[in-house]
Design a protein around this motif. Sequence first.
Motif, PDB file in Angstrom:
ATOM      1  N   ASP A  89      -9.854 -16.265 -13.080  1.00  6.44           N
ATOM      2  CA  ASP A  89      -9.588 -16.302 -14.516  1.00  6.44           C
ATOM      3  C   ASP A  89     -10.311 -15.205 -15.290  1.00  6.44           C
ATOM      4  O   ASP A  89      -9.942 -14.901 -16.420  1.00  6.44           O
ATOM      5  CB  ASP A  89      -9.970 -17.684 -15.073  1.00  6.44           C
ATOM      6  N   TYR A  90     -11.337 -14.589 -14.711  1.00  4.03           N
ATOM      7  CA  TYR A  90     -12.057 -13.534 -15.431  1.00  4.03           C
ATOM      8  C   TYR A  90     -11.110 -12.361 -15.694  1.00  4.03           C
ATOM      9  O   TYR A  90     -10.315 -11.990 -14.826  1.00  4.03           O
ATOM     10  CB  TYR A  90     -13.261 -13.045 -14.612  1.00  4.03           C
ATOM     11  N   ALA A  91     -11.247 -11.791 -16.906  1.00  2.00           N
ATOM     12  CA  ALA A  91     -10.360 -10.701 -17.334  1.00  2.00           C
ATOM     13  C   ALA A  91     -10.209  -9.636 -16.248  1.00  2.00           C
ATOM     14  O   ALA A  91     -11.184  -9.102 -15.756  1.00  2.00           O
ATOM     15  CB  ALA A  91     -10.902 -10.068 -18.610  1.00  2.00           C
ATOM     16  N   GLY A  92      -8.984  -9.360 -15.886  1.00  2.71           N
ATOM     17  CA  GLY A  92      -8.708  -8.278 -14.946  1.00  2.71           C
ATOM     18  C   GLY A  92      -8.397  -8.735 -13.533  1.00  2.71           C
ATOM     19  O   GLY A  92      -7.617  -8.095 -12.829  1.00  2.71           O
ATOM     20  N   VAL A  93      -8.981  -9.844 -13.108  1.00  2.00           N
ATOM     21  CA  VAL A  93      -8.824 -10.260 -11.704  1.00  2.00           C
ATOM     22  C   VAL A  93      -7.379 -10.706 -11.426  1.00  2.00           C
ATOM     23  O   VAL A  93      -6.744 -10.249 -10.464  1.00  2.00           O
ATOM     24  CB  VAL A  93      -9.817 -11.389 -11.322  1.00  2.00           C
ATOM     25  N   GLY A  94      -6.857 -11.561 -12.313  1.00  2.00           N
ATOM     26  CA  GLY A  94      -5.478 -12.033 -12.168  1.00  2.00           C
ATOM     27  C   GLY A  94      -4.488 -10.874 -12.205  1.00  2.00           C
ATOM     28  O   GLY A  94      -3.560 -10.795 -11.396  1.00  2.00           O
ATOM     29  N   GLU A  95      -4.724  -9.948 -13.141  1.00  2.00           N
ATOM     30  CA  GLU A  95      -3.849  -8.781 -13.291  1.00  2.00           C
ATOM     31  C   GLU A  95      -3.870  -7.924 -12.030  1.00  2.00           C
ATOM     32  O   GLU A  95      -2.838  -7.424 -11.575  1.00  2.00           O
ATOM     33  CB  GLU A  95      -4.287  -7.919 -14.482  1.00  2.00           C
ATOM     34  N   GLU A  96      -5.074  -7.775 -11.464  1.00  2.00           N
ATOM     35  CA  GLU A  96      -5.211  -6.950 -10.261  1.00  2.00           C
ATOM     36  C   GLU A  96      -4.450  -7.588  -9.089  1.00  2.00           C
ATOM     37  O   GLU A  96      -3.776  -6.891  -8.328  1.00  2.00           O
ATOM     38  CB  GLU A  96      -6.696  -6.786  -9.921  1.00  2.00           C
ATOM     39  N   LEU A  97      -4.565  -8.910  -8.971  1.00  2.02           N
ATOM     40  CA  LEU A  97      -3.856  -9.612  -7.899  1.00  2.02           C
ATOM     41  C   LEU A  97      -2.343  -9.466  -8.086  1.00  2.02           C
ATOM     42  O   LEU A  97      -1.605  -9.242  -7.117  1.00  2.02           O
ATOM     43  CB  LEU A  97      -4.247 -11.095  -7.880  1.00  2.02           C
ATOM     44  N   ALA A  98      -1.909  -9.554  -9.348  1.00  2.00           N
ATOM     45  CA  ALA A  98      -0.480  -9.393  -9.634  1.00  2.00           C
ATOM     46  C   ALA A  98      -0.026  -7.993  -9.232  1.00  2.00           C
ATOM     47  O   ALA A  98       1.030  -7.820  -8.611  1.00  2.00           O
ATOM     48  CB  ALA A  98      -0.213  -9.651 -11.116  1.00  2.00           C
ATOM     49  N   ALA A  99      -0.859  -6.994  -9.555  1.00  2.03           N
ATOM     50  CA  ALA A  99      -0.526  -5.612  -9.197  1.00  2.03           C
ATOM     51  C   ALA A  99      -0.476  -5.423  -7.679  1.00  2.03           C
ATOM     52  O   ALA A  99       0.247  -4.570  -7.169  1.00  2.03           O
ATOM     53  CB  ALA A  99      -1.549  -4.650  -9.815  1.00  2.03           C
ATOM     54  N   MET A 100      -1.263  -6.242  -6.963  1.00  2.00           N
ATOM     55  CA  MET A 100      -1.242  -6.183  -5.496  1.00  2.00           C
ATOM     56  C   MET A 100      -0.037  -6.945  -4.940  1.00  2.00           C
ATOM     57  O   MET A 100       0.182  -6.966  -3.728  1.00  2.00           O
ATOM     58  CB  MET A 100      -2.546  -6.810  -4.924  1.00  2.00           C
ATOM     59  N   GLY A 101       0.700  -7.634  -5.821  1.00  2.00           N
ATOM     60  CA  GLY A 101       1.862  -8.408  -5.389  1.00  2.00           C
ATOM     61  C   GLY A 101       1.488  -9.729  -4.745  1.00  2.00           C
ATOM     62  O   GLY A 101       2.255 -10.289  -3.966  1.00  2.00           O
ATOM     63  N   VAL A 102       0.286 -10.242  -5.084  1.00  2.00           N
ATOM     64  CA  VAL A 102      -0.201 -11.480  -4.469  1.00  2.00           C
ATOM     65  C   VAL A 102      -0.081 -12.626  -5.467  1.00  2.00           C
ATOM     66  O   VAL A 102      -0.560 -12.527  -6.595  1.00  2.00           O
ATOM     67  CB  VAL A 102      -1.683 -11.316  -4.044  1.00  2.00           C
ATOM     68  N   ARG A 103       0.539 -13.719  -5.047  1.00  2.00           N
ATOM     69  CA  ARG A 103       0.691 -14.855  -5.963  1.00  2.00           C
ATOM     70  C   ARG A 103      -0.251 -16.008  -5.625  1.00  2.00           C
ATOM     71  O   ARG A 103      -0.771 -16.665  -6.512  1.00  2.00           O
ATOM     72  CB  ARG A 103       2.134 -15.339  -5.970  1.00  2.00           C
ATOM     73  N   ASP A 104      -0.433 -16.255  -4.346  1.00  2.00           N
ATOM     74  CA  ASP A 104      -1.295 -17.357  -3.928  1.00  2.00           C
ATOM     75  C   ASP A 104      -2.406 -16.766  -3.053  1.00  2.00           C
ATOM     76  O   ASP A 104      -2.324 -16.778  -1.834  1.00  2.00           O
ATOM     77  CB  ASP A 104      -0.448 -18.375  -3.142  1.00  2.00           C
ATOM     78  N   PRO A 105      -3.446 -16.215  -3.702  1.00  2.00           N
ATOM     79  CA  PRO A 105      -4.385 -15.372  -2.959  1.00  2.00           C
ATOM     80  C   PRO A 105      -5.288 -16.141  -2.007  1.00  2.00           C
ATOM     81  O   PRO A 105      -5.611 -17.306  -2.227  1.00  2.00           O
ATOM     82  CB  PRO A 105      -5.220 -14.734  -4.070  1.00  2.00           C
ATOM     83  N   SER A 106      -5.694 -15.455  -0.954  1.00  2.01           N
ATOM     84  CA  SER A 106      -6.757 -15.928  -0.077  1.00  2.01           C
ATOM     85  C   SER A 106      -8.067 -15.425  -0.681  1.00  2.01           C
ATOM     86  O   SER A 106      -8.065 -14.556  -1.569  1.00  2.01           O
ATOM     87  CB  SER A 106      -6.577 -15.351   1.323  1.00  2.01           C
ATOM     88  N   ALA A 107      -9.195 -15.934  -0.173  1.00  4.22           N
ATOM     89  CA  ALA A 107     -10.492 -15.461  -0.664  1.00  4.22           C
ATOM     90  C   ALA A 107     -10.636 -13.961  -0.400  1.00  4.22           C
ATOM     91  O   ALA A 107     -11.146 -13.214  -1.241  1.00  4.22           O
ATOM     92  CB  ALA A 107     -11.620 -16.238   0.011  1.00  4.22           C
ATOM     93  N   ALA A 108     -10.141 -13.509   0.752  1.00  5.42           N
ATOM     94  CA  ALA A 108     -10.238 -12.092   1.097  1.00  5.42           C
ATOM     95  C   ALA A 108      -9.439 -11.236   0.109  1.00  5.42           C
ATOM     96  O   ALA A 108      -9.842 -10.119  -0.228  1.00  5.42           O
ATOM     97  CB  ALA A 108      -9.758 -11.860   2.518  1.00  5.42           C
ATOM     98  N   GLN A 109      -8.304 -11.773  -0.359  1.00  8.04           N
ATOM     99  CA  GLN A 109      -7.503 -11.011  -1.320  1.00  8.04           C
ATOM    100  C   GLN A 109      -8.168 -10.964  -2.698  1.00  8.04           C
ATOM    101  O   GLN A 109      -8.071  -9.963  -3.400  1.00  8.04           O
ATOM    102  CB  GLN A 109      -6.090 -11.604  -1.411  1.00  8.04           C
ATOM    103  N   VAL A 110      -8.868 -12.038  -3.059  1.00  4.40           N
ATOM    104  CA  VAL A 110      -9.623 -12.008  -4.317  1.00  4.40           C
ATOM    105  C   VAL A 110     -10.727 -10.942  -4.196  1.00  4.40           C
ATOM    106  O   VAL A 110     -10.944 -10.145  -5.117  1.00  4.40           O
ATOM    107  CB  VAL A 110     -10.226 -13.388  -4.664  1.00  4.40           C
ATOM    108  N   ALA A 111     -11.389 -10.919  -3.040  1.00  6.53           N
ATOM    109  CA  ALA A 111     -12.425  -9.905  -2.816  1.00  6.53           C
ATOM    110  C   ALA A 111     -11.829  -8.507  -2.918  1.00  6.53           C
ATOM    111  O   ALA A 111     -12.420  -7.608  -3.531  1.00  6.53           O
ATOM    112  CB  ALA A 111     -13.081 -10.107  -1.451  1.00  6.53           C
ATOM    113  N   GLU A 112     -10.644  -8.337  -2.360  1.00  5.38           N
ATOM    114  CA  GLU A 112      -9.971  -7.037  -2.412  1.00  5.38           C
ATOM    115  C   GLU A 112      -9.679  -6.628  -3.863  1.00  5.38           C
ATOM    116  O   GLU A 112      -9.907  -5.489  -4.269  1.00  5.38           O
ATOM    117  CB  GLU A 112      -8.673  -7.107  -1.588  1.00  5.38           C
TER     118      GLU A 112
END
Length: 346
Positions: free
Chosen positions: A202-225
């Motif tokens: 939920d922190y500003a930027g993290v959700g947007e970054e995941l969306a830009a990576m094309g990830v909808r249901d992230p793993s912990a490793a993808q959040v780290a990425e």
Amino acid sequence: MNNHAHGAAYTIAENASLRTRNSFGVEARAALLVEVRRAEALAELMAFARFRTQAPLVLGAGSNILFTRDWPGVVLSLDTRGIEVLDDDGARLQLRVAAGERWHDFVLWSLAKGCRGLENLALIPGTVGAAPIQNIGAYGVEVAEFIVAVEAWDRDTGRLVTLTAAQCAFGYRDSLFKREVERWIVVAVRLALPRQRVLRTDYAGVGEELAAMGVRDPSAAQVAEAVMRLRTRKLPDPAVLGNAGSFFKNPLLATDAARALCARHPGLPCWPDHHGLAKLSAAWLVEQAGGKGLREGDAAVSQQHALVLVNHGNASGAQLWALAERVRAAVQARFGVVLEPEPRIV
Ligand code: EPU
């Protein structure tokens, strides 16, 4: 001294340069630099009069310190390694990590083991031993959430003690160890890491970054990425441009005072904190006070991020500190808010 089959338990150098041992890359010398490779050596070293009468400066990776002068005493560097699994009940892993381990490597290790919790803290420079001292945090997570206990040498009693998380009295970029910096030498950190945990995106930027990576249901490793991509883009790399991350803490104000200030300055980001306090964005304050990109010789405020002081090559610690004071005075004059430095200033 202590030369065994495994190599020296510690090494000593006189009049040692610290330039490559601080991420600002400023020149400073230590009268004595003691590097400890095996934790057992600490008790032996601490028995020397020099350590009992004069607090050593404990240096981790040097990524959160500004030397404005030489250090006339002992600089102690703990290069101890090791990650031990103390317990694994399936739901969580109990770990003991030696102070000298690199924080980011440990984060990657924990993710590879299927643990969650540290993904938002990826790519923070520094050592595991330094993590509890300033309670490192990023993207809505603080390491204190996972710390069970800290093993530290207590110079007051001359003993190795284990402090519970409550005894460590963690706060925002703060702890007992930071408040009593001459007393404690962190030797190891015990953490409990869950296998299941709701990921914090939920922190500003993290959700947007995941969306830009094309990830909808992230793993912990993808959040780290996502966090690594964000940090790489937003913060200058200390290996390329000397810096120590955020140079000022985000100021905490009484909620009423913060509200009044935000009413006068509608763009000012403000987050509710605990205990009737609100946290303001120091980066915003610095930028609005004209600090972003400010440069004096090789000392500068990053053009990438207003909270980061950078060394373009040959700035001295004193020059960086003078620039920091100038930025601080500008913010105080414009907003009446006093910024506190985040790294340790020597
Ligand atoms: N902003 C500006 N100008 C800038 C940069 C940021 O106005 O040049 C404003 C923006 O409105 C932005 C807000 O400041 O939304 C917050 O910026 P950011 O998300 O970069 O976070 P921060 O509050 O500046 C803190 C930590 C960082 C951590 C980030 C992300 C402190 C002192 N700093 O910075 O930690 O990585 O949040 O969680 O709490 C560090 O401690 O060394 C560090 C880098």
